[in-house]
Scaffold this motif. Structure first.
Motif, PDB file in Angstrom:
ATOM      1  N   VAL A 156      35.037  32.476  44.492  1.00 33.73           N
ATOM      2  CA  VAL A 156      35.623  32.088  43.189  1.00 33.73           C
ATOM      3  C   VAL A 156      34.843  30.940  42.502  1.00 33.73           C
ATOM      4  O   VAL A 156      34.296  30.900  41.548  1.00 33.73           O
ATOM      5  CB  VAL A 156      37.149  31.377  43.619  1.00 33.73           C
ATOM      6  CG1 VAL A 156      37.591  30.738  42.259  1.00 33.73           C
ATOM      7  CG2 VAL A 156      37.865  32.634  43.555  1.00 33.73           C
ATOM      8  N   PHE A 159      31.863  32.425  40.816  1.00 34.92           N
ATOM      9  CA  PHE A 159      32.413  33.079  39.632  1.00 34.92           C
ATOM     10  C   PHE A 159      32.425  32.202  38.403  1.00 34.92           C
ATOM     11  O   PHE A 159      31.880  32.356  37.318  1.00 34.92           O
ATOM     12  CB  PHE A 159      33.607  33.783  39.772  1.00 34.92           C
ATOM     13  CG  PHE A 159      34.044  34.209  38.300  1.00 34.92           C
ATOM     14  CD1 PHE A 159      33.769  35.340  38.166  1.00 34.92           C
ATOM     15  CD2 PHE A 159      35.191  33.471  37.778  1.00 34.92           C
ATOM     16  CE1 PHE A 159      34.171  35.735  36.789  1.00 34.92           C
ATOM     17  CE2 PHE A 159      35.809  33.869  36.738  1.00 34.92           C
ATOM     18  CZ  PHE A 159      35.393  34.993  36.084  1.00 34.92           C
ATOM     19  N   PHE A 243      34.093  42.406  47.255  1.00 31.52           N
ATOM     20  CA  PHE A 243      34.841  41.216  46.419  1.00 31.52           C
ATOM     21  C   PHE A 243      34.065  40.624  45.444  1.00 31.52           C
ATOM     22  O   PHE A 243      34.568  40.243  44.424  1.00 31.52           O
ATOM     23  CB  PHE A 243      35.234  40.246  47.686  1.00 31.52           C
ATOM     24  CG  PHE A 243      36.201  39.309  46.890  1.00 31.52           C
ATOM     25  CD1 PHE A 243      37.233  39.381  46.348  1.00 31.52           C
ATOM     26  CD2 PHE A 243      36.019  37.786  47.044  1.00 31.52           C
ATOM     27  CE1 PHE A 243      38.160  38.760  45.806  1.00 31.52           C
ATOM     28  CE2 PHE A 243      36.695  37.106  46.118  1.00 31.52           C
ATOM     29  CZ  PHE A 243      37.825  37.395  45.813  1.00 31.52           C
ATOM     30  N   LYS A 250      33.121  43.480  35.174  1.00 25.99           N
ATOM     31  CA  LYS A 250      34.314  44.184  34.807  1.00 25.99           C
ATOM     32  C   LYS A 250      33.738  45.369  33.880  1.00 25.99           C
ATOM     33  O   LYS A 250      34.721  46.239  33.458  1.00 25.99           O
ATOM     34  CB  LYS A 250      34.822  43.263  33.565  1.00 25.99           C
ATOM     35  CG  LYS A 250      35.840  42.023  34.177  1.00 25.99           C
ATOM     36  CD  LYS A 250      36.854  42.517  35.069  1.00 25.99           C
ATOM     37  CE  LYS A 250      36.904  41.881  36.505  1.00 25.99           C
ATOM     38  NZ  LYS A 250      36.957  42.656  37.513  1.00 25.99           N
TER      39      LYS A 250
ATOM     40  N   MET B   9      44.369  43.243  48.964  1.00 31.37           N
ATOM     41  CA  MET B   9      43.849  42.877  47.604  1.00 31.37           C
ATOM     42  C   MET B   9      44.536  41.924  46.913  1.00 31.37           C
ATOM     43  O   MET B   9      44.116  40.963  46.243  1.00 31.37           O
ATOM     44  CB  MET B   9      43.680  44.340  46.922  1.00 31.37           C
ATOM     45  CG  MET B   9      42.365  45.069  47.085  1.00 31.37           C
ATOM     46  SD  MET B   9      41.135  43.839  47.160  1.00 31.37           S
ATOM     47  CE  MET B   9      41.163  42.983  45.612  1.00 31.37           C
ATOM     48  N   VAL B  12      44.152  38.356  48.013  1.00 30.96           N
ATOM     49  CA  VAL B  12      42.816  37.871  47.609  1.00 30.96           C
ATOM     50  C   VAL B  12      42.825  37.578  45.867  1.00 30.96           C
ATOM     51  O   VAL B  12      42.568  36.581  45.463  1.00 30.96           O
ATOM     52  CB  VAL B  12      41.783  38.935  47.753  1.00 30.96           C
ATOM     53  CG1 VAL B  12      40.387  38.820  47.119  1.00 30.96           C
ATOM     54  CG2 VAL B  12      41.500  39.211  49.353  1.00 30.96           C
ATOM     55  N   CYS B  16      42.369  33.779  44.391  1.00 26.96           N
ATOM     56  CA  CYS B  16      41.528  33.665  43.318  1.00 26.96           C
ATOM     57  C   CYS B  16      42.262  33.012  41.851  1.00 26.96           C
ATOM     58  O   CYS B  16      41.751  32.118  41.603  1.00 26.96           O
ATOM     59  CB  CYS B  16      41.151  35.188  42.724  1.00 26.96           C
ATOM     60  SG  CYS B  16      39.569  34.978  41.766  1.00 26.96           S
ATOM     61  N   ALA B  19      43.184  29.493  43.017  1.00 29.67           N
ATOM     62  CA  ALA B  19      41.923  28.374  42.994  1.00 29.67           C
ATOM     63  C   ALA B  19      41.458  28.190  41.453  1.00 29.67           C
ATOM     64  O   ALA B  19      41.075  27.230  41.228  1.00 29.67           O
ATOM     65  CB  ALA B  19      40.745  29.142  43.736  1.00 29.67           C
ATOM     66  N   LEU B  20      41.721  29.240  40.784  1.00 25.79           N
ATOM     67  CA  LEU B  20      41.206  28.928  39.131  1.00 25.79           C
ATOM     68  C   LEU B  20      42.110  28.071  38.606  1.00 25.79           C
ATOM     69  O   LEU B  20      41.872  27.150  37.829  1.00 25.79           O
ATOM     70  CB  LEU B  20      41.454  30.366  38.668  1.00 25.79           C
ATOM     71  CG  LEU B  20      40.161  31.182  38.644  1.00 25.79           C
ATOM     72  CD1 LEU B  20      40.416  32.518  38.204  1.00 25.79           C
ATOM     73  CD2 LEU B  20      38.932  30.598  38.096  1.00 25.79           C
ATOM     74  N   THR B  23      41.146  24.512  39.257  1.00 25.40           N
ATOM     75  CA  THR B  23      40.066  24.002  38.574  1.00 25.40           C
ATOM     76  C   THR B  23      40.081  24.196  36.826  1.00 25.40           C
ATOM     77  O   THR B  23      39.521  23.165  36.307  1.00 25.40           O
ATOM     78  CB  THR B  23      38.982  24.984  38.628  1.00 25.40           C
ATOM     79  OG1 THR B  23      39.115  26.235  38.632  1.00 25.40           O
ATOM     80  CG2 THR B  23      38.369  24.604  40.119  1.00 25.40           C
ATOM     81  N   ALA B  91      41.663  39.732  36.688  1.00 22.04           N
ATOM     82  CA  ALA B  91      40.435  39.503  36.016  1.00 22.04           C
ATOM     83  C   ALA B  91      40.804  38.853  34.729  1.00 22.04           C
ATOM     84  O   ALA B  91      39.981  38.062  34.239  1.00 22.04           O
ATOM     85  CB  ALA B  91      39.857  41.011  35.830  1.00 22.04           C
ATOM     86  N   ASN B  94      41.282  35.223  35.030  1.00 21.95           N
ATOM     87  CA  ASN B  94      39.952  34.488  35.299  1.00 21.95           C
ATOM     88  C   ASN B  94      39.191  34.381  33.969  1.00 21.95           C
ATOM     89  O   ASN B  94      38.544  33.356  33.837  1.00 21.95           O
ATOM     90  CB  ASN B  94      39.216  35.234  36.446  1.00 21.95           C
ATOM     91  CG  ASN B  94      39.769  35.447  37.718  1.00 21.95           C
ATOM     92  OD1 ASN B  94      40.634  34.704  38.099  1.00 21.95           O
ATOM     93  ND2 ASN B  94      39.099  36.185  38.681  1.00 21.95           N
TER      94      ASN B  94
END
Lengths: 313, 446
Positions: A156, A159, A243, A250, B9, B12, B16, B19-20, B23, B91, B94
């Motif tokens: 992350v 990313f 991962f 994408k 998944m 996970v 993600c 965590a995003l 931030t 996605a 993100n």
């Protein structure tokens, strides 16, 4: 698989020493020529082998079935129709042949990513093993620390960083992080320390060889088994990487095989989507073939590496 | 619930997302203007051309994109399958947080819309005049895409629920098609007694299905007003109606422990292990492509009722296309969205097997008269269209339903594998949802 060559050598040596002591049997030395048999161990190994080979057998068997056959027949045996060739051609052509594209992408990531990672690890490992400089202990601590951090945890932050640099959704987002392999570096470091005698390097220097020349002509050949090991590690890692590309990429045009196969698998869980389990399975089979070939081709280097140190004693 | 992501998944993905949010938690800047855009402006934009990116997994859109590009040669539409359901939302989230790589148009399921709308990630389409489309769509989907006057997406398809049943299996054991959930329970008992390998249904705990059932039972467990959210999964009448029947099915082990969308599931639908399926009207396409060998065995019927003689249905699944606020070419994005979901594109998608959300199509004779060879020639659309008009309108999802659904199995899932009662599981789910909602800055149950 995770044991680097030198530890494998140590453990094997240790076990031949210790094995007789653990049993009440008369103490007698076992030589390589007359290995001792053990029912329990044989059985255990058999089970392990079965456990390891079952999924592979399943994969091969089921790659011969049609989508319909997959659902109608028993999993561990063939169904009436043998559709392997048909499945392979379908896999290669389905969705405008995107599987081939994914395959080439994966190849690109592996060649540039894993190849680059190995190259960097060899350079770094050799340097750390054979040269002294201030702060070496700090580097050691950092590398060991980096080995302990799972790649998933870094995905992350990576990313976000790449996204700021505008690199997400490009192949660079997969390749650049793949170039870093702390474990490979550590392995090369330890291997170089053992496999390249400092005296040899000193002799080379005495003869007036420059550092680069010494590295390429003297050290590199000695490092081959280590390099092959690291290469196999990084290759498998990059080939199977899921991962990182998952969050970075994408655009299906840049998918590696892992993501592509998952996308096909997910199709079954979409309204109106066509389940193509047969193609997912055949695709998976095709995906592991290159890895198997790589192992077969590289194993003799690897094996000679395992044996290399053992006679020196 | 149209998608089933593996739990690992999901974890996970959440990690993600979590965590995003640490931030880059601040909502993205409001870049959208409020100016109205007329049809003329859109036509000009289409003439001028440009390119847009569409994130969607719906397979029928391929055809729509090629039709659209043929009609407006200067417009290039890049259709990207960025993952299904949850994967795509992660996605998308993100990309929005990172501020780059955001598509112009994104497919968002109805249950997930609130999350993106409240996150101010979606363009309000009322400035394009989409607020006048109310009567063009069936009530369930339309309510799902609108909040007050704001229109956050255009309905792409819908999932009015129906009962799909394996006629061959039920006939073999002389079990009548259940019309109420009590009859359904009786049928489950009779079937499993007659053939211990057969089950009335499969269920391992599915948030989408559970909420749909509560919806049909007249429940309104989730209510949202601005940032004030109420979650009531303990006393809500829909919840109690559902748990009462479903607990019995669980206690008597009448549900096959097979996960939706797994290969085992397809297998069960094909070989008669799973005798009925209560789900959205989009299912026939999946039957045809995934359960080939049972063609002719299955039929569709109205969803069983909570009260005898009732005529209430529910929605399950269905998605919309939204225009992203951070997208680069919003006018073209809207033009494509309108084309796909309100004008020509709808027909192309119906032809390819999608179930529409547009009332005109739902009422058209050619649609209603379509025979389904898979269902033995049955005119199943009549059942689905009736169902679409019987969906209670007061339902709403949580503004963080994607997250809530992703943790459903941690709490409610226990009821399917242990002695935990469904009601207890739902209570725990509520607790987790309340905590999460409050952490996210909502005021939940306060």
């Amino acid at each position: 698989m995770s044991a680097p060559s030198f530890t494998a050598e140590q453990t094997s040596r240790r076990s031949t020493h210790r094995a007789p002591a653990t049993r009440r049997a008369p103490r007698r030395r076992h030589t390589a020529g007359r290995p001792r048999r053990s029912m329990v161990l044989t059985l255990l190994m058999g089970l392990t082998a079965l456990y390891a080979l079952m999924p592979l057998a399943w994969l091969v068997i089921n790659a011969t079935k049609t989508q319909k056959g997959l659902l109608d027949s028993f999993g561990l045996w063939f169904s009436g129709d043998f559709a392997l060739w048909d499945n392979i051609s379908q896999t290669l052509t389905y969705d405008d042949g995107i599987f081939v594209r994914w395959f080439l992408n994966t190849l690109l990531y592996v060649v540039v990513g894993a190849g680059g990672a190995t190259f960097l690890a060899v350079l770094g490992g050799y340097g750390l093993a054979k040269f002294d400089f201030a702060g070496k202990r700090a580097v050691f601590a950092t590398v060991i620390g980096a080995v302990a951090v799972p790649a998933t945890a870094l995905a992350v932050p990576t990313f976000l960083m790449f996204s700021k640099m505008g690199l997400t959704n490009t192949p660079w987002a997969v390749i650049i992080p793949s170039l870093i392999s702390p474990f490979g570096l550590y392995l090369m470091w330890v291997f170089a320390a053992e496999a390249v005698p400092t005296e040899l390097l000193e002799a080379a220097r005495m003869d007036g060889s420059g550092e680069l020349r010494t590295f390429f002509r003297v050290a590199l050949p000695l490092l081959t088994p280590g390099i092959v090991t690291v290469l196999l590690f990084t290759m498998v890692q990059t080939w199977n990487n899921y991962f990182l590309p998952l969050i970075m990429i994408k655009n299906p045009d840049w998918y590696p095989l892992t993501l592509g196969l998952n996308a096909w698998n997910q199709q079954a869980s979409t309204a109106g989507g066509q389940p193509v389990f047969n193609l997912v399975i055949t695709g998976s089979l095709l995906t592991i073939v290159p890895l198997i070939i790589a192992f077969l081709l590289l194993q003799r280097y690897w094996q000679s590496g395992l044996a290399a140190g053992s006679v020196k004693g | 619930m149209r998608t089933m992501t593996r739990r690992a998944m999901r974890g996970v993905g959440l990690l993600c997302a979590a965590a995003l949010s640490l931030t880059a938690c601040g909502s993205s800047e409001d870049t959208g203007s409020d100016e109205a855009v007329s049809g003329g402006d859109l036509r000009a934009a289409l003439k001028e051309g440009g390119s847009i990116t569409v994130w969607a997994w719906e397979p029928t859109l391929k055809q729509v994109v090629s039709d659209f590009e043929k009609e407006y040669p200067k417009v290039k539409v890049k259709l990207v399958n960025a993952g299904t359901g949850n994967d795509q939302y992660t996605a998308l989230q993100n990309a929005v947080q990172a501020g780059s790589g955001v598509p112009d148009v994104a497919q968002v399921e109805y249950y997930a819309l609130g999350q993106f709308a409240l996150g101010k990630s979606l363009e309000d389409l009322s400035r394009y005049g989409a607020d006048e489309f109310k009567d063009d769509y069936s009530p369930g989907p339309w309510n799902s895409v609108t909040v007050g006057d704001a229109v956050y997406a255009l309905p792409m398809d819908s999932g009015p629920m129906a009962l799909f049943y394996n006629k061959k299996v039920l006939d073999k054991h002389q079990i009548a098609t259940p019309t109420t959930w009590d009859e359904y329970l009786e049928a489950a008992r009779a079937l499993h007694a007659a053939d211990p390998k057969a089950y009335i249904a499969n269920d391992t705990g599915d948030a989408g299905f559970t909420t749909s059932m509560i919806w049909q039972a007249g429940g309104t467990p989730f209510k949202t007003r601005d940032t004030e959210v109420t979650v009531d999964l303990t006393a809500d009448k829909g919840v109690t109606a559902f748990t009462e029947v479903w607990q019995k099915l669980l206690d008597e082990k009448l549900l096959a422990p097979i996960e939706n969308w797994s290969d085992e599931w397809y297998k069960g639908l094909a070989d008669g292990t799973i005798a009925t399926l209560s789900t959205g009207a989009w299912m026939p396409a999946n039957f045809v492509s995934g359960v080939e060998s049972a063609s002719g065995d299955w039929r569709a019927a109205a969803l069983p009722q909570w009260e005898k003689g009732g005529e209430v249905s529910s929605e399950n699944g269905g998605s919309s296309l939204a225009v992203m606020k951070a997208g680069k070419n919003k006018d073209l994005a809207y033009a494509f969205n309108e084309y796909a979901n309100h004008s020509e594109g709808v027909q192309a998608r119906i032809k390819a097997g999608a179930f529409p959300a547009t009332t005109a199509d739902l009422a058209s004779p050619s649609f209603l008269d379509t025979p389904f060879p898979y269902f033995g020639g049955q005119k199943a659309n009549e059942i689905f269209a009736r169902s679409a008009s019987q969906v209670p309108e007061d339902w709403s999802y949580l503004p963080f339903q994607v997250y809530a659904n992703s943790i459903f199995n941690d709490s409610v899932g226990k009821a399917y594998v242990s002695d935990t009662k469904l009601a207890e599981g739902l209570k725990q789910w509520q607790k987790a949802a309340v905590t999460y909602g409050n952490d996210q800055g909502f005021s939940v149950n306060k």
